[in-house]
Design a protein around this motif. Structure first.
Motif, PDB file in Angstrom:
ATOM      1  N   ALA A  99      33.447 -21.722  18.026  1.00 15.41           N
ATOM      2  CA  ALA A  99      34.632 -22.253  17.337  1.00 15.41           C
ATOM      3  C   ALA A  99      35.217 -21.236  16.356  1.00 15.41           C
ATOM      4  CB  ALA A  99      34.291 -23.552  16.612  1.00 15.41           C
ATOM      5  N   ALA A 100      34.392 -20.318  15.851  1.00 10.63           N
ATOM      6  CA  ALA A 100      34.906 -19.280  14.949  1.00 10.63           C
ATOM      7  C   ALA A 100      35.806 -18.307  15.705  1.00 10.63           C
ATOM      8  CB  ALA A 100      33.759 -18.535  14.281  1.00 10.63           C
ATOM      9  N   THR A 101      35.466 -18.023  16.972  1.00 13.34           N
ATOM     10  CA  THR A 101      36.321 -17.170  17.794  1.00 13.34           C
ATOM     11  C   THR A 101      37.667 -17.855  18.020  1.00 13.34           C
ATOM     12  OG1 THR A 101      34.367 -16.278  18.906  1.00 13.34           O
ATOM     13  CG2 THR A 101      36.493 -15.901  19.969  1.00 13.34           C
ATOM     14  N   HIS A 102      37.622 -19.163  18.211  1.00 13.36           N
ATOM     15  CA  HIS A 102      38.852 -19.928  18.429  1.00 13.36           C
ATOM     16  C   HIS A 102      39.775 -19.828  17.216  1.00 13.36           C
ATOM     17  CE1 HIS A 102      41.576 -22.932  19.893  1.00 13.36           C
ATOM     18  NE2 HIS A 102      41.286 -23.766  18.921  1.00 13.36           N
ATOM     19  N   LEU A 103      39.251 -20.040  16.009  1.00 14.32           N
ATOM     20  CA  LEU A 103      40.129 -19.959  14.831  1.00 14.32           C
ATOM     21  C   LEU A 103      40.550 -18.518  14.570  1.00 14.32           C
ATOM     22  CD1 LEU A 103      38.701 -18.870  11.932  1.00 14.32           C
ATOM     23  CD2 LEU A 103      37.451 -20.981  12.216  1.00 14.32           C
ATOM     24  N   TYR A 104      39.682 -17.549  14.933  1.00 12.95           N
ATOM     25  CA  TYR A 104      40.015 -16.134  14.790  1.00 12.95           C
ATOM     26  C   TYR A 104      41.258 -15.783  15.611  1.00 12.95           C
ATOM     27  CZ  TYR A 104      39.269 -11.048  15.112  1.00 12.95           C
ATOM     28  OH  TYR A 104      39.424  -9.683  15.066  1.00 12.95           O
TER      29      TYR A 104
END
Length: 197
Positions: A99-104
């Motif tokens: 999910a951090a890649t998604h917000l990134y």
């Protein structure tokens, strides 16, 4: 009269934390470290809105080092980054996963950078389905929808074909900083703050 050491250290920490918070706000810097939860999303989105109100033209720097977490909490941050007027620089450090890649990926390609030792992880969402069979079926359908949505986002932001992305996220796909640049997640690797501007 004796004083409690814990209360003394807490009292000392409060002004120190307030000082750091003020410095971070003035430098227009946010940190997203650790698991992404609804509490983290609420805090980050509140700060983004406040910084945008302070100036819709000056960039906001977000440092991300997170294994991911709750997908919809990542969605909330992702959408607010795109909603506000202020430009946002995403700076990967440590690791940026799930999910951090998604917000990134909320920042435009040219504003997505990372430090040299950052690792990235892309994969399909997972869920702990439980309950009645009909509820499990509903949850499975929602996971499939989320997988498609994430794959389309990665494809759009990296320029990769959707079929390639779907195959890539079928299992955990780890990328070094250099591999993330080649993949299109990151525009460039930086080592110093001056390279950000």
């Amino acid at each position: 009269m004796e004083t409690n050491d814990d209360s003394k250290s807490a009292a000392t920490a409060e002004p120190h934390n307030a000082y750091l918070e003020e410095k971070a706000f003035k430098s227009r810097t946010l940190l997203i470290f650790g698991t992404i939860t609804d509490a983290v999303a609420a805090d980050v989105t509140r700060r983004l809105i406040a910084l945008d109100a302070d100036s819709g033209e000056k960039p906001i720097d977000i440092f991300v080092s997170s294994p991911g977490g709750h997908l919809e909490s990542g969605d909330a941050i992702h959408d607010i980054v795109r909603f506000i007027s202020a430009p946002v620089n995403m700076i990967g450090t440590g690791w940026v996963g799930s999910a951090a890649t998604h917000l990134y990926l909320a920042a435009p390609s040219e504003r997505r950078v990372c430090l040299p030792n950052t690792r990235f992880l892309i994969h399909q969402p997972s869920g702990g389905a439980g309950g009645q069979a009909t509820d499990i079926a509903i949850q499975a359908q929602e996971i499939i929808k989320a997988r498609q949505r994430i794959a389309h986002e990665i494809a759009r932001e990296t320029g990769r074909p959707i079929d390639t992305v779907l195959a890539d996220i079928d299992r955990d796909r780890w990328l070094s900083a250099e591999e993330a640049v080649d993949y299109g997640l990151v525009s460039r690797i930086i080592q110093r703050k001056i390279e950000l501007r």
